[in-house]
Motif scaffolding. Structure first.
Motif, mmCIF file in Angstrom:
data_model
loop_
_atom_site.group_PDB
_atom_site.id
_atom_site.type_symbol
_atom_site.label_atom_id
_atom_site.label_comp_id
_atom_site.label_asym_id
_atom_site.label_seq_id
_atom_site.Cartn_x
_atom_site.Cartn_y
_atom_site.Cartn_z
ATOM 1 N N ARG A 172 10.671 7.575 5.333
ATOM 2 C CA ARG A 172 9.124 7.519 4.973
ATOM 3 C C ARG A 172 9.158 6.930 3.673
ATOM 4 N N ALA A 173 9.918 6.789 2.651
ATOM 5 C CA ALA A 173 9.971 6.315 1.315
ATOM 6 C C ALA A 173 11.170 5.643 0.951
ATOM 7 N N ALA A 211 3.999 0.354 2.956
ATOM 8 C CA ALA A 211 4.392 0.254 1.366
ATOM 9 C C ALA A 211 4.798 -1.250 1.199
ATOM 10 N N THR A 212 5.852 -1.734 1.934
ATOM 11 C CA THR A 212 5.910 -3.315 1.989
ATOM 12 C C THR A 212 6.043 -3.942 3.557
ATOM 13 N N SER A 213 6.469 -5.192 3.494
ATOM 14 C CA SER A 213 6.242 -5.777 4.797
ATOM 15 C C SER A 213 7.658 -5.926 5.166
ATOM 16 N N GLU A 246 2.408 7.589 6.832
ATOM 17 C CA GLU A 246 3.092 6.220 6.627
ATOM 18 C C GLU A 246 4.126 5.928 5.633
ATOM 19 N N GLY A 247 4.584 4.519 5.552
ATOM 20 C CA GLY A 247 5.681 4.376 4.973
ATOM 21 C C GLY A 247 5.137 4.265 3.322
ATOM 22 N N SER A 296 0.976 -1.028 -0.024
ATOM 23 C CA SER A 296 0.010 -0.019 -0.036
ATOM 24 C C SER A 296 0.939 1.261 0.003
ATOM 25 N N SER A 297 0.769 2.043 -1.055
ATOM 26 C CA SER A 297 1.465 3.390 -1.145
ATOM 27 C C SER A 297 0.367 4.446 -1.672
#
Length: 525
Positions: free
Chosen positions: A444-445, A471-473, A417-418, A266-267
């Motif tokens: 963050r990114a 964004a990733t696990s 969020e990330g 998710s991003s």
């Protein structure tokens, strides 16, 4: 190539279980043939074959493995127009886009072939024995990286070629020496079967064990859960929703032997319009922003879903230009009815939020699952007060956040969020204002870009397509670029083993064959 609807388990083609069909998202019509749904028996067979193949495949020499990857690429290209036509029918994506995606798929396979041939992915290290060292002798210690084991790969809906059966996760896992069991995405089963057969043909022609590759099809969540639960699977590659990714992370973490799940989830990919750039070229930026937003109906994991800028006349000009461009944008077909329904629900939620105003909608569409793009605006106080305003809406929707100051923009970045990406639109006069923002964005990114747009991910050695949760696990990795191979490797060291028992790459007779560090000093070929 005929599409049969069979499950591909090693060399076997299996018909089993209930059947399902692909759906053309532009018309709602089903597409022949019927496809078999894999169940526990098929998972068992595929994972057993993968485990049986692992020892032999993981120790293949670099040339054999590189040739295998190149053969897959050539086989996919040899499918010709039939592949992109089937992918278009199953996804609603235009032929030109899919032709480019096929090129990317073949290109990343060849990139990993070059990585394998270079050999530095093994990260060979040699610290020779020092028997005379005082006060204690040093043993001979050598290290290499080895493959983790069989990998489960989940095909993504939005890239039916480049992030699917022969996509980046499969390419990097095979490059690392891991057999792969793919859970094909049910939205494009015919495309998946065509590519799966191309991989299977490469396995045969290269003389590799049949369990190096299998393709399981089916629409059920239970199929994915069973695959991740199988004790022979040692890692997972996934691109999809946050809910789907977290479900797999939970399953993998509860196993007797927990395994890594590399999930891209998710991003919203924030864009920061810095004052000088906004003043100088606000109208052009507004138009270019919409071009990125509506590309592919916004169904990119790097779609620009948030924009931060200082309120004032320059932002008003940007917003007006964006609204004009959006109003003229045509509605593209979304990938599946479910994605279209989720998009509409997300847009409806923003429309119903009293702190958010609708700027403009794009054109409606005549197709069954057309995406009517949407642009909204809110202020910084509302954004900071409502966590829902940074939720991803998968599709062509974005939210402009009006800030009072550069400090507001920095606070907004800290609140995020990330993310996979963060974009800066800046001119020379903005450099000092950006400087304190960069350390925040680094936290963050995974990718920070200037004066571009986040849609479009280059496949090369330096790319990072990853980022902090959600964004990733696992923010230490990337799913695009040559560094992706590291996800499926682990280090092993060998202390005082006789040369004859060492892995071939670490033997003294192989010095100079592949790059290695000797006493910390890199020695190339």
């Amino acid at each position: 190539m005929d599409i049969t609807g069979e499950i591909l388990i090693g060399n076997a083609s299996v018909s089993a279980g209930e059947t399902f069909r692909a759906v053309n998202p532009a018309t709602g019509a089903t597409i022949e043939p019927d496809f078999s749904s894999a169940g526990p028996s098929e998972v068992e067979k595929a994972c057993a074959l993968a485990a049986d193949a692992f020892d032999a495949y993981s120790e293949t020499d670099t040339e054999t493995r590189a040739t295998f990857l190149e053969t897959i690429a050539a086989n996919i290209e040899a499918l010709g127009d039939a592949l992109v036509e089937r992918a278009s029918a199953e996804s609603g994506l235009p032929l030109a886009r899919l032709t480019g995606e096929r090129g990317r798929t073949a290109g990343q396979l060849r990139l990993f072939a070059s990585v394998v041939r270079a050999g530095d992915f093994l990260e060979l290290r040699v610290d020779p024995a020092q028997p005379e060292r005082k006060p204690a002798p040093r043993p001979d210690i050598r290290q290499r990286h080895v493959a983790l084991g069989p990998v489960a790969v989940f095909g993504a809906s939005n890239f039916p070629l480049a992030f699917s059966v022969a996509g980046g996760d499969t390419a990097s896992a095979l490059a690392a020496g891991c057999p792969v069991v793919v859970k094909g995405h049910p939205a494009h089963p015919g495309t998946s079967e065509m590519v799966g057969r191309a991989i299977r043909d490469a396995v045969k022609s290269c003389g590799l064990p049949e369990g190096v590759f299998s393709l399981l099809t089916g629409p059920s969540k239970e199929l994915g859960g069973a695959l991740v639960s199988d004790p022979r699977i040692k890692a997972v590659g996934f691109t999809g929703s946050r809910a789907g990714g977290l479900a797999l992370v939970d399953i993998a973490g509860k196993r007797r032997e927990p395994i890594p799940v590399y999930a891209e989830m998710s991003s919203v990919n924030p864009v920061f319009l810095m004052p000088a750039a906004l003043e100088a070229r606000g109208e052009a930026l507004g138009k270019a922003f919409i071009g990125s937003l509506v590309m592919g109906a916004g169904q990119f994991c790097t779609n620009p879903g948030l924009v931060f800028a200082l309120e004032g006349p320059a932002l008003d000009r940007f917003t007006a230009a964006a609204a004009t461009a959006l109003k003229d944008s045509t509605a593209a077909t979304m990938l599946t009815p479910g994605i279209n329904a989720a998009y509409k629900a997300g847009v409806d939620a923003l429309t119903g939020n009293e702190k958010v105003s609708l700027v403009e909608r794009g054109q409606g569409g005549a197709t069954e699952n057309a995406c009517q793009a949407a642009l909204f605006v809110t202020d910084i106080d509302a954004f900071l007060a409502d966590e829902r305003l940074q939720d991803e809406i998968f599709g062509a929707s974005s939210l402009i956040v009006r800030c009072r100051s550069i400090d507001d923009m920095r606070r907004a970045a800290q609140h995020l969020e990330g993310q996979l990406t963060a974009t800066l639109q800046l001119d020379e006069a903005d450099v000092e204002a950006v400087r304190p923002l960069l350390p925040v964005l680094e936290k963050r990114a995974g990718r920070i870009l200037a004066n571009g747009w986040p849609t479009g991910v280059e496949v090369n050695h330096a790319m990072v397509h990853g980022g902090p949760y959600p964004a990733t696990s696992d923010s230490r990795t990337t799913s695009v670029g040559s560094l992706a191979i590291r996800r499926f490797l682990r280090p092993v060291c060998y202390q005082d083993l006789p040369d004859a028992l060492l892995p071939k790459a670490l033997r003294e007779s192989e010095a100079g064959a592949l790059p290695r560090r000797v006493d910390g000093i890199l020695q190339t070929r």
